[in-house]
Design a protein around this motif. Structure first.
Motif, PDB file in Angstrom:
ATOM      1  N   ASP A 108     -26.688 -32.713 -36.701  1.00 51.95           N
ATOM      2  CA  ASP A 108     -27.682 -32.731 -37.770  1.00 51.95           C
ATOM      3  C   ASP A 108     -29.089 -32.559 -37.206  1.00 51.95           C
ATOM      4  O   ASP A 108     -29.886 -31.744 -37.670  1.00 51.95           O
ATOM      5  CB  ASP A 108     -27.556 -34.062 -38.521  1.00 51.95           C
ATOM      6  CG  ASP A 108     -28.504 -34.114 -39.694  1.00 51.95           C
ATOM      7  OD1 ASP A 108     -28.728 -33.049 -40.306  1.00 51.95           O
ATOM      8  OD2 ASP A 108     -29.025 -35.204 -39.995  1.00 51.95           O
ATOM      9  N   ASN A 162     -29.772 -29.055 -36.110  1.00 49.69           N
ATOM     10  CA  ASN A 162     -30.145 -28.175 -37.222  1.00 49.69           C
ATOM     11  C   ASN A 162     -31.618 -28.328 -37.566  1.00 49.69           C
ATOM     12  O   ASN A 162     -32.331 -27.344 -37.780  1.00 49.69           O
ATOM     13  CB  ASN A 162     -29.312 -28.509 -38.468  1.00 49.69           C
ATOM     14  CG  ASN A 162     -27.879 -28.053 -38.323  1.00 49.69           C
ATOM     15  OD1 ASN A 162     -27.569 -27.292 -37.418  1.00 49.69           O
ATOM     16  ND2 ASN A 162     -27.023 -28.520 -39.206  1.00 49.69           N
ATOM     17  N   GLN A 163     -32.055 -29.587 -37.626  1.00 48.76           N
ATOM     18  CA  GLN A 163     -33.465 -29.814 -37.940  1.00 48.76           C
ATOM     19  C   GLN A 163     -34.355 -29.219 -36.858  1.00 48.76           C
ATOM     20  O   GLN A 163     -35.403 -28.642 -37.129  1.00 48.76           O
ATOM     21  CB  GLN A 163     -33.742 -31.308 -38.065  1.00 48.76           C
ATOM     22  CG  GLN A 163     -32.988 -31.967 -39.193  1.00 48.76           C
ATOM     23  CD  GLN A 163     -33.210 -33.466 -39.209  1.00 48.76           C
ATOM     24  OE1 GLN A 163     -34.215 -33.947 -38.711  1.00 48.76           O
ATOM     25  NE2 GLN A 163     -32.269 -34.191 -39.783  1.00 48.76           N
ATOM     26  N   THR A 222     -34.611 -25.388 -36.995  1.00 50.42           N
ATOM     27  CA  THR A 222     -35.361 -25.007 -38.204  1.00 50.42           C
ATOM     28  C   THR A 222     -36.845 -25.240 -38.008  1.00 50.42           C
ATOM     29  O   THR A 222     -37.674 -24.365 -38.271  1.00 50.42           O
ATOM     30  CB  THR A 222     -34.874 -25.831 -39.408  1.00 50.42           C
ATOM     31  OG1 THR A 222     -33.471 -25.634 -39.569  1.00 50.42           O
ATOM     32  CG2 THR A 222     -35.598 -25.422 -40.668  1.00 50.42           C
ATOM     33  N   ASP A 277     -33.375 -28.520 -42.602  1.00 46.53           N
ATOM     34  CA  ASP A 277     -32.293 -28.162 -41.687  1.00 46.53           C
ATOM     35  C   ASP A 277     -31.592 -26.877 -42.095  1.00 46.53           C
ATOM     36  O   ASP A 277     -30.427 -26.688 -41.798  1.00 46.53           O
ATOM     37  CB  ASP A 277     -31.275 -29.314 -41.622  1.00 46.53           C
ATOM     38  CG  ASP A 277     -30.820 -29.733 -43.013  1.00 46.53           C
ATOM     39  OD1 ASP A 277     -31.237 -29.079 -43.983  1.00 46.53           O
ATOM     40  OD2 ASP A 277     -30.053 -30.696 -43.119  1.00 46.53           O
ATOM     41  N   SER A 315     -29.529 -24.219 -48.854  1.00 46.45           N
ATOM     42  CA  SER A 315     -30.691 -25.104 -48.858  1.00 46.45           C
ATOM     43  C   SER A 315     -30.795 -25.882 -50.163  1.00 46.45           C
ATOM     44  O   SER A 315     -31.768 -26.580 -50.384  1.00 46.45           O
ATOM     45  CB  SER A 315     -31.959 -24.284 -48.640  1.00 46.45           C
ATOM     46  OG  SER A 315     -32.032 -23.264 -49.608  1.00 46.45           O
ATOM     47  N   SER A 357     -27.989 -29.776 -48.738  1.00 46.95           N
ATOM     48  CA  SER A 357     -29.076 -30.318 -47.927  1.00 46.95           C
ATOM     49  C   SER A 357     -29.723 -31.454 -48.696  1.00 46.95           C
ATOM     50  O   SER A 357     -30.794 -31.312 -49.276  1.00 46.95           O
ATOM     51  CB  SER A 357     -30.089 -29.216 -47.634  1.00 46.95           C
ATOM     52  OG  SER A 357     -31.030 -29.693 -46.715  1.00 46.95           O
ATOM     53  N   ARG A 377     -27.379 -20.914 -33.519  1.00 49.33           N
ATOM     54  CA  ARG A 377     -27.341 -22.203 -34.214  1.00 49.33           C
ATOM     55  C   ARG A 377     -26.106 -23.025 -33.874  1.00 49.33           C
ATOM     56  O   ARG A 377     -25.754 -23.944 -34.585  1.00 49.33           O
ATOM     57  CB  ARG A 377     -27.419 -21.996 -35.736  1.00 49.33           C
ATOM     58  CG  ARG A 377     -28.624 -21.185 -36.154  1.00 49.33           C
ATOM     59  CD  ARG A 377     -28.754 -21.095 -37.628  1.00 49.33           C
ATOM     60  NE  ARG A 377     -27.999 -20.019 -38.213  1.00 49.33           N
ATOM     61  CZ  ARG A 377     -28.406 -18.755 -38.276  1.00 49.33           C
ATOM     62  NH1 ARG A 377     -29.583 -18.421 -37.771  1.00 49.33           N
ATOM     63  NH2 ARG A 377     -27.664 -17.835 -38.814  1.00 49.33           N
ATOM     64  N   TYR A 391     -24.354 -25.830 -31.836  1.00 46.16           N
ATOM     65  CA  TYR A 391     -25.058 -26.945 -31.205  1.00 46.16           C
ATOM     66  C   TYR A 391     -24.393 -27.443 -29.937  1.00 46.16           C
ATOM     67  O   TYR A 391     -24.994 -28.179 -29.176  1.00 46.16           O
ATOM     68  CB  TYR A 391     -25.296 -28.089 -32.201  1.00 46.16           C
ATOM     69  CG  TYR A 391     -24.208 -29.110 -32.318  1.00 46.16           C
ATOM     70  CD1 TYR A 391     -23.058 -28.818 -33.033  1.00 46.16           C
ATOM     71  CD2 TYR A 391     -24.319 -30.355 -31.715  1.00 46.16           C
ATOM     72  CE1 TYR A 391     -22.057 -29.737 -33.146  1.00 46.16           C
ATOM     73  CE2 TYR A 391     -23.308 -31.284 -31.825  1.00 46.16           C
ATOM     74  CZ  TYR A 391     -22.178 -30.974 -32.537  1.00 46.16           C
ATOM     75  OH  TYR A 391     -21.175 -31.875 -32.648  1.00 46.16           O
TER      76      TYR A 391
END
Lengths: 105, 177, 665
Positions: free
Chosen positions: C86, C89-90, C93, C156, C166, C171, C471, C473
């Protein structure tokens, strides 16, 4: 485009775009008539002419207000460029985008 | 010049909103469809009101160019009240639609319809505020006929709001989905 | 309405209302101090605003850089534990959003604000208070965007924030709300400042400076501002739709209701692709000034550079769907956008050609600024070439969402844009701060950045072609592959490279501190430069020019220093820059008048920020925001652009003297 040239141009312009009240009222009457015609399509069946008539009226009204009420017709080239670039780009990108959604077929 | 540039930019703003509406107007999975709620005679009248407010705005601009403060103020007021009438009509229309079961979140048509016309309504409202403030400022002026450019600039904005409605009226109301 | 709009503008009501602030809004006196924090916060001086843009952008460059380093640390080893999925992702972004909206655009705005009036021979921009408004809106947007870190998690969804991913379902945190509001507000700021800068360029050039005698930097900035004016409203629409969806339950991206997920993509990329040129063209402008100066030759093919820049801008509006080749647009759309995208390589190639020929046969001075400019040409060309491979739709389908794309845009953005901006730092630092950046540290700065950047992003080409998705991770050793194409090896190289890049940038910061403390004062014309900003003192006086220059040539400053020997055809020096500056000072205009500082720009920005927070936190806050905006907008409009005499403290009590009224250049 040096300052003096533009200044004279501007004076010339401000003389030209003095839209008289009488003309303005006439143009407004024409616009009103066109609106009435548009609305009449709701009550009277125009058949195949329906869409073209509405579209043409819309464009003519749009351009009349822009050219005379906003007197863009009499303005400096630069202003026309600024406004019509925006308008043209808007038409272009949104037509293409809608076309990719198969909106027109 | 800045105003023309701003208006050119606004073309893309409303173009986007109109395109969204055009794409979504037929997509109704629940709730009323456009043809079930639109009241064409009513909207025609308010369209006409807005169109005529463009005329009175022109008259305000020509009065300002003649340095006729009295008439400038008069026509500004007329324009502002026509604009306010239009906004009032829109509020009435929204209420009527809502009572017929078309909420903002009902379907894609309603969301895009309210967003498009609502944005236009906000522009008209801002225009009315500017007209009224301008009238107030002119009243306070010491010299007469002091600011034809300002009247003209606000006029440009006002006409632009009108031409956007010309397009919305045809595309949204008159052409059935 | 006249095309000439002087900075005592006809279209702010202010000028013609001889009221004191005390009469107009019944509020405090004008902020007229010229020292202390108030002189910065309320300033309308384009140079101070430019510096503030720069400081703001540099701060967020560091923030975005730290985010990037965290990403690379996570990927340095298999099964990275530094970030959760998580948080990862943030992180990517916000890295992208920060770098694009809070570093690249503001830094370009910093250069534009500072140097545009100076290069045009003007005393300020067309609408000084709108200029301040643009800055403060951007600050408000940036703060809102980043406050989400502390208020329940950042956005994110990637910087393109694809819907419906989104939307509120996928989200649920407030991060995306902060993101849409923050970007929206920053966008308003850019819109305001771009309208301002276009009017400045079109109306406020020095006498004799036709558009074709205008420095290339100004040209590129003008193209960029046009791109912004016409592309920002599109992202505004997209953000409004998303905000309404998230905050008010609208259905725009609700697929169950029949919504089309591609709508967002179209709106986003109609904005997003011109945005790409918004990022790179200012850097092109900067090096088009740097290369001729350090090659001691005029720019090769000035009209070609100008028109290729303009055509990049125009065609840039017709290529957005190449970001969407993998979405099933249909063969005709794909073919059309593919061709348009390839076409855009032509004007870019023209530019690279012209820069190369500018250096050809020149007496090249390898200063740090020049090194960065050459670095840009080389690295941007690499990025440009991988860009052409994306234009080929079948190949792009293979590369979409892999690290190959990441490699491509980091080569053009870091290798292109960042290098261009650093070139600008070294070139113009003496102009802005009156001190020379250390050239030795500059060399370290440059070479570490070149090595770091190639080590970081070069391997990403390989990773991408091997199929490492963007993207992602974590990666696992078991599935990393073998031999030359081992994921693990190249990921480690990239992570190592990113730290070398970071050290390079750290050296720049050290250089800045070192220069501020011990830097040697800059001569008036350290680089034997060519354009008008050097015809005044360093740093320039508040009114920029003692006398408004009259322009006869492209590269006016150069032509005042050198004249052609009619028999040999050589350029012979007839004056030094310092002599020219002295001559200007000796013939200074009397009665120079400048617009006065104002509270209202920052007040409006506070109002807009409050309104934005209200969208997240409820209607009452929105109403407060609207009231603040309305109140300060009235203050803004009713305020005269020049403070009245009574607003100034009399000189004997420590205040500044009043200023004389005279028409601005």
């Amino acid at each position: 485009m040096n300052a003096t040239a533009t200044d004279t141009h501007e004076q010339h312009d401000s003389h030209a775009h003095g839209l008289s009240d009488a003309t303005a009222i006439k143009i407004a009457l024409i616009l009103g008539t066109m609106t009435a015609l548009e609305v009449s399509t709701y009550f009277v069946d125009f058949g195949a002419f329906f869409m073209p008539v509405l579209m043409v009226l819309m464009v003519v009204k749009f351009l009349t207000v822009v050219s005379y009420f906003m007197h863009l017709k009499f303005e400096h080239q630069m202003f026309k460029f600024l406004f019509y670039t925006g308008l043209g780009l808007a038409l272009f990108v949104y037509f293409v985008a809608l076309a990719t959604f198969k909106f027109f077929s | 010049m800045a105003m023309w540039l701003f208006l050119g930019s606004e073309c893309l703003l409303f173009g986007g909103l109109i395109s969204t509406y055009m794409l979504y107007r037929g997509r109704v999975t629940q709730g009323p469809r456009p043809s079930q709620v639109f009241d064409i005679p009513f909207t025609s009248v308010s369209s006409f009101v807005l169109l005529m407010s463009s005329l009175t705005m022109v008259l305000a601009v020509t009065s300002a160019q003649r340095k006729d403060n009295h008439r400038t103020k008069l026509w500004l007021m007329v324009t502002a009240s026509l604009g306010a009438t239009f906004v009032g009509g829109q509020v009435y229309e929204f209420t009527a639609f809502y009572n017929e079961g078309l909420g903002f979140t009902t379907n894609l048509f309603s969301s895009s319809f309210y967003t498009l016309t609502g944005f236009h309504g906000v522009h008209v409202t801002v225009g009315v505020i500017m007209l009224l403030s301008l009238r107030g400022i002119i009243s306070k002026d010491k010299d007469t006929g002091d600011r034809p450019e300002v009247v003209e600039l606000i006029g440009l904005y006002w006409h632009f709001v009108d031409i956007v409605w010309i397009i919305i009226f045809t595309l949204v109301y008159l052409i059935p989905a | 309405m006249a095309i000439i709009e002087r900075p005592t503008p006809a279209d702010t009501i202010s000028l013609r209302m001889p009221v004191t602030p005390a009469q107009s809004m019944g509020i405090v006196r004008r902020p007229v101090t010229s020292t202390g924090w108030k002189s910065w916060v309320f300033t309308v001086d384009h140079k101070k605003i430019g510096i503030m843009y720069g400081v703001f952008a540099m701060f967020f460059f560091i923030v975005g850089g730290v985010e990037a380093l965290l990403i690379r640390l996570q990927l340095a080893a298999p099964d990275g534990k530094i970030l959760s999925a998580d948080l990862y992702n943030q992180m990517f972004t916000m890295h992208a959003t920060t770098m694009i909206f809070l570093f690249a655009m503001p830094m370009a705005a910093a250069f534009a604000n500072y140097f545009l009036p100076l290069q045009l021979g003007a005393r300020d921009v067309a609408f000084p208070r709108l200029n301040a408004l643009g800055l403060w809106l951007l600050v408000a947007g940036g703060l809102i965007l980043n406050s989400s870190w502390f208020l329940g998690g950042a956005a994110d969804g990637g910087w393109f924030m694809y819907s419906p991913n989104s939307g509120p379902v996928f989200s649920p945190s407030n991060g995306v709300d902060f993101w849409t509001i923050g970007v929206q507000i920053a966008g308003f700021g850019s819109l305001v400042s771009s309208i301002n800068l276009i009017v400045t360029i079109l109306n406020m050039r020095a006498p004799g400076m036709t558009l074709m005698k205008m420095p290339v930097f100004c040209w590129m900035i003008m193209v960029v501002q046009f791109l912004l004016v016409f592309s920002l409203p599109v992202i505004t629409v997209a953000l409004v739709l998303l905000t309404f969806q998230r905050s008010f339950g609208a259905t725009f991206f609700d697929v169950a209701q029949g919504a089309d997920p591609l709508l967002w993509q179209h709106l986003f990329w109609i904005f997003g692709h011109p945005e790409v040129y918004v990022l790179i063209l200012p850097a092109f402008g900067i090096i088009s000034e740097v290369l001729p100066t350090f090659s001691r030759k005029p720019l090769f093919g000035y009209p070609f550079v100008v028109f290729s820049g303009a055509s990049i801008g125009l065609v840039g509006f017709g290529v957005w769907s190449h970001h969407m080749f993998a979405t099933g647009l249909g063969p005709i759309s794909v073919a059309a956008f593919s061709i348009a995208t390839m076409a855009i390589a032509i004007p870019t190639g023209v530019k690279i050609f012209n820069w190369t020929l500018t250096m050809w046969g020149g007496k090249i001075w390898y200063s740090t600024a020049m090194k960065f400019a050459i670095g840009l040409i080389v690295l941007f060309t690499i990025g440009g070439l991988s860009g052409v491979t994306h234009a080929v739709a079948p190949s792009d389908t293979q590369q979409t969402d892999t690290y190959y794309i990441v490699a491509h845009f980091h080569y053009v953005l870091v290798g292109g844009m960042v290098f261009g901006l650093f070139s600008g730092f070294y070139y113009w630092w003496p102009k802005v701060f009156g001190k020379m950046l250390n050239e030795k540290l500059g060399g370290w700065n440059f070479w570490l950045m070149v090595i770091g950047m190639n080590m970081t992003f070069g391997p990403m080409h390989i990773l991408g072609l091997q199929g490492q998705p963007r993207r992602m991770y974590v990666w696992t050793e078991a599935r990393a592959g073998e031999g030359f194409f081992n994921f693990g090896f190249w990921n480690r190289v990239a992570s190592l490279g990113s730290f070398i890049l970071a050290i390079g940038i750290l050296i720049f910061l050290i250089n800045v501190v070192h220069t501020a403390r011990k830097g040697k004062p800059a001569p008036l014309d350290p680089w034997d430069a060519r354009t008008l900003e050097w015809i005044t003192t360093s740093p320039p006086k508040e009114h920029n020019f003692d006398r408004i220059p009259v322009v006869h040539h492209l590269d006016e400053f150069f032509h005042r220093k050198y004249q052609e020997n009619t028999t040999t055809g050589e350029m012979v020096q007839i004056a030094t820059g310092a002599q020219l500056v002295q001559a200007e000072e000796d013939n200074a205009d009397a009665h120079i008048h400048l617009p006065s500082p104002s509270y209202w720009p920052i007040a409006i920005a506070v109002g807009v920020g409050t309104l934005g927070l209200g969208v997240v936190y409820g209607v009452p806050i929105m109403i407060v925001g609207v009231l603040i905006i309305l109140g300060s907008a009235f203050g803004f409009v009713l305020e005269p652009s020049v403070a009245d005499d009574i607003d100034y403290d009399p000189p004997m009590s420590g205040g500044q003297d009043t200023k004389e009224l005279a028409p601005l250049g």
